[in-house]
Design an enzyme around this catalytic site. Structure first.
Site, short mmCIF file in Angstrom:
data_model
loop_
_atom_site.label_atom_id
_atom_site.label_comp_id
_atom_site.label_asym_id
_atom_site.label_seq_id
_atom_site.Cartn_x
_atom_site.Cartn_y
_atom_site.Cartn_z
N ASP A 1 0.82 -1.21 0.00
CA ASP A 1 0.00 0.00 0.00
C ASP A 1 0.86 1.27 0.00
O ASP A 1 1.63 1.51 0.93
CB ASP A 1 -0.90 -0.06 1.25
CG ASP A 1 -1.70 1.19 1.47
OD1 ASP A 1 -1.99 1.89 0.49
OD2 ASP A 1 -2.01 1.49 2.64
N VAL B 1 4.28 -9.95 -1.51
CA VAL B 1 5.11 -11.16 -1.31
C VAL B 1 4.66 -12.30 -2.22
O VAL B 1 5.38 -13.27 -2.41
CB VAL B 1 5.14 -11.64 0.17
CG1 VAL B 1 5.90 -10.67 1.05
CG2 VAL B 1 3.74 -11.88 0.71
N LYS C 1 -0.44 -18.88 17.46
CA LYS C 1 -1.56 -19.58 16.81
C LYS C 1 -1.09 -20.67 15.85
O LYS C 1 -1.88 -21.49 15.39
CB LYS C 1 -2.47 -18.58 16.11
CG LYS C 1 -3.13 -17.66 17.14
CD LYS C 1 -4.05 -16.65 16.57
CE LYS C 1 -4.75 -15.87 17.67
NZ LYS C 1 -3.85 -15.16 18.60
N1 NAP Z 1 0.26 -8.37 16.12
C1 NAP Z 1 0.32 -9.46 16.84
O1 NAP Z 1 -0.30 -9.57 17.92
C2 NAP Z 1 1.17 -10.62 16.38
C3 NAP Z 1 1.39 -11.68 17.28
C4 NAP Z 1 2.20 -12.73 16.87
C5 NAP Z 1 2.76 -12.72 15.59
N2 NAP Z 1 2.50 -11.69 14.72
C6 NAP Z 1 3.09 -11.75 13.38
O2 NAP Z 1 3.92 -10.62 13.23
C7 NAP Z 1 3.95 -10.21 11.86
C8 NAP Z 1 3.74 -8.72 11.75
O3 NAP Z 1 2.50 -8.39 12.34
P1 NAP Z 1 2.01 -6.88 12.47
O4 NAP Z 1 1.25 -6.81 13.75
O5 NAP Z 1 3.13 -5.95 12.22
O6 NAP Z 1 0.96 -6.83 11.25
P2 NAP Z 1 0.33 -5.55 10.55
O7 NAP Z 1 0.45 -4.36 11.40
O8 NAP Z 1 -1.02 -5.97 10.06
O9 NAP Z 1 1.28 -5.33 9.27
C9 NAP Z 1 1.31 -6.22 8.20
C10 NAP Z 1 2.29 -5.69 7.17
O10 NAP Z 1 2.37 -6.62 6.09
C11 NAP Z 1 2.12 -5.94 4.86
N3 NAP Z 1 1.50 -6.91 3.95
C12 NAP Z 1 0.34 -7.58 4.12
N4 NAP Z 1 0.14 -8.39 3.07
C13 NAP Z 1 1.20 -8.24 2.24
C14 NAP Z 1 1.57 -8.81 1.00
N5 NAP Z 1 0.78 -9.70 0.39
N6 NAP Z 1 2.73 -8.42 0.43
C15 NAP Z 1 3.53 -7.51 1.02
N7 NAP Z 1 3.24 -6.94 2.20
C16 NAP Z 1 2.07 -7.29 2.79
C17 NAP Z 1 1.22 -4.76 5.24
O11 NAP Z 1 1.31 -3.68 4.33
P3 NAP Z 1 0.37 -3.57 3.01
O12 NAP Z 1 -1.01 -3.87 3.47
O13 NAP Z 1 0.57 -2.17 2.54
O14 NAP Z 1 0.90 -4.56 2.04
C18 NAP Z 1 1.89 -4.35 6.56
O15 NAP Z 1 3.06 -3.62 6.28
C19 NAP Z 1 2.92 -11.06 11.13
O16 NAP Z 1 3.62 -12.07 10.43
C20 NAP Z 1 2.10 -11.67 12.23
O17 NAP Z 1 1.61 -12.94 11.86
C21 NAP Z 1 1.74 -10.63 15.10
#
Ligand code: NAP
Length: 338
Positions: A40, A66, A131
């Site tokens: 985005d 990705v 999860k």
């Molecule tokens: N938040 C939690 O509580 C939590 C807990 C455990 C693990 N995690 C893991 O930590 C990681 C990061 O989480 P977060 O909380 O930072 O998530 P987030 O705030 O939702 O950010 C997701 C990021 O991924 C990008 N993205 C999504 N789909 C994409 C695609 N197809 N290609 C390229 N970029 C893409 C989004 O940007 P665009 O939409 O602009 O592409 C955004 O920069 C994830 O893998 C999640 O599973 C999170």
């Protein structure tokens, strides 16, 4: 560790990505290049305004998905370290759009691995989640597949000097779509919905998540899933911390939700070592390193057979008071319980 290195972060505009960028810039001022890879342009332009080009010439913004392997390879040219944080991460979104979740979380992981192998990258760390442990929803299942892809990638590296590992942790305090912002928004209604009065979750701050990834980059041999030793909270204590005067009403567990989260099952205990601050689940199949190599490298000990790490039986707990302090520190400095 990252000075003079070029780092690419998929999902660099997300909650984790932004904290990671901030941490690299403050700890490694001589980092050669930080590439933010996401889809985005609006999120990227907001981040670019925080880090103007003239002051931060090391920051580069790549629009890309990705799911697009060719674009990823282009972005990975000259990159030393990849952090893979991009994901579809909402349980409900994944249940309703299973193919989309598979394309991003599984095919995206494959593309990251292919790009890393093709571009001479030395270290890859993927973000997992609690999860993914004994998953009961599609989000967790796709992240488990992703973990397997990253840990097994060490077995197809040939003579390349590259290590792949993952980090696994629980709810990030205050992250988008999580329970704390939800309760904060709902408290004015006087009633907070609780899915189950006994429900518990692991709790970690964004900075602790970033620090775990930094630890993995510096210390992984390849194939480990690193897990932090973190406290749990009861969801009812989060509600009491945010809105002590609200009534709590039980609404039932949602599809795909567990009563307690797990990070290590008793079956995983066969392959799990204790590093002191962290645990690591070792790969079930590893051609390059055996269990004794990991134990020696990490100065670790094996966990006892049958050990499990579950948010409901944790020995560390957040209290209502501690939760309030953490909300002020990590989520909203003006927070006052109501
Ligand atoms: N938040 C939690 O509580 C939590 C807990 C455990 C693990 N995690 C893991 O930590 C990681 C990061 O989480 P977060 O909380 O930072 O998530 P987030 O705030 O939702 O950010 C997701 C990021 O991924 C990008 N993205 C999504 N789909 C994409 C695609 N197809 N290609 C390229 N970029 C893409 C989004 O940007 P665009 O939409 O602009 O592409 C955004 O920069 C994830 O893998 C999640 O599973 C999170």
């Amino acid at each position: 560790m990252l000075n003079q290195k070029s780092v690419l972060i998929t999902g660099g505009t997300g909650s984790f990505g932004k904290k990671f960028v901030e941490t690299i810039l403050s700890r490694y001022p001589k980092v050669a290049r930080i590439v933010i890879y996401s889809r985005d342009e609006l999120k990227q332009s907001v981040l670019r305004q925080m880090y103007p080009q003239q002051k931060y010439p090391q920051l580069r913004f790549f629009i890309g998905d990705v799911r697009d392997g060719e674009r990823l390879k282009r972005a990975c040219e000259g990159i030393n370290v990849i952090i893979h944080a991009a994901a579809i991460k909402q349980v409900d979104t994944a249940e309703y759009n299973p193919e989309e979740c598979i394309k991003t979380n599984i095919h995206g992981a494959e593309n990251v691995i292919d790009a890393a192998l093709a571009c001479g990258v030395s270290d890859v760390v993927a973000l997992s989640t609690d999860k993914a442990c004994a998953p009961i929803n599609l989000y967790g299942a796709t992240k488990l597949v992703s973990d397997k892809l990253f840990t097994a990638a060490n077995n197809i590296k040939g003579s390349r000097d590259i290590r792949f590992s993952a980090v696994r942790y629980g709810n990030v305090m205050g992250s988008r779509g999580s329970v704390i912002p939800f309760f904060m928004n709902r408290r004015k209604e006087g009633v907070l919905p609780i899915t189950h009065m006994e429900m518990t979750r692991f709790n970690i701050s964004l900075q602790a998540g970033v620090d775990l990834v930094m630890y993995a980059i510096e210390n992984h041999l390849g194939g480990e899933i690193f897990i932090p030793k973190i406290p749990s909270y009861k969801i009812t204590d989060v509600a009491k911390a945010i809105a002590p005067s609200c009534e709590l009403t039980e609404v039932g567990i949602r599809p795909g939700e567990k009563l307690h989260e797990e990070m290590i099952t008793d079956t995983d205990s066969l392959n799990t070592i204790d590093l002191g601050r962290y645990y690591a689940i070792l790969p079930s199949v590893s051609f390059s390193n055996q269990e004794e190599d990991f134990i020696k490298h990490h100065k670790a000990v094996k966990v006892p057979f049958g050990f499990k790490y579950n948010s409901g039986t944790n020995d560390k707990w957040e209290t209502v008071e501690l939760l309030r302090e953490m909300i002020i520190e990590h989520v909203d400095s003006n927070f006052k319980p109501e």
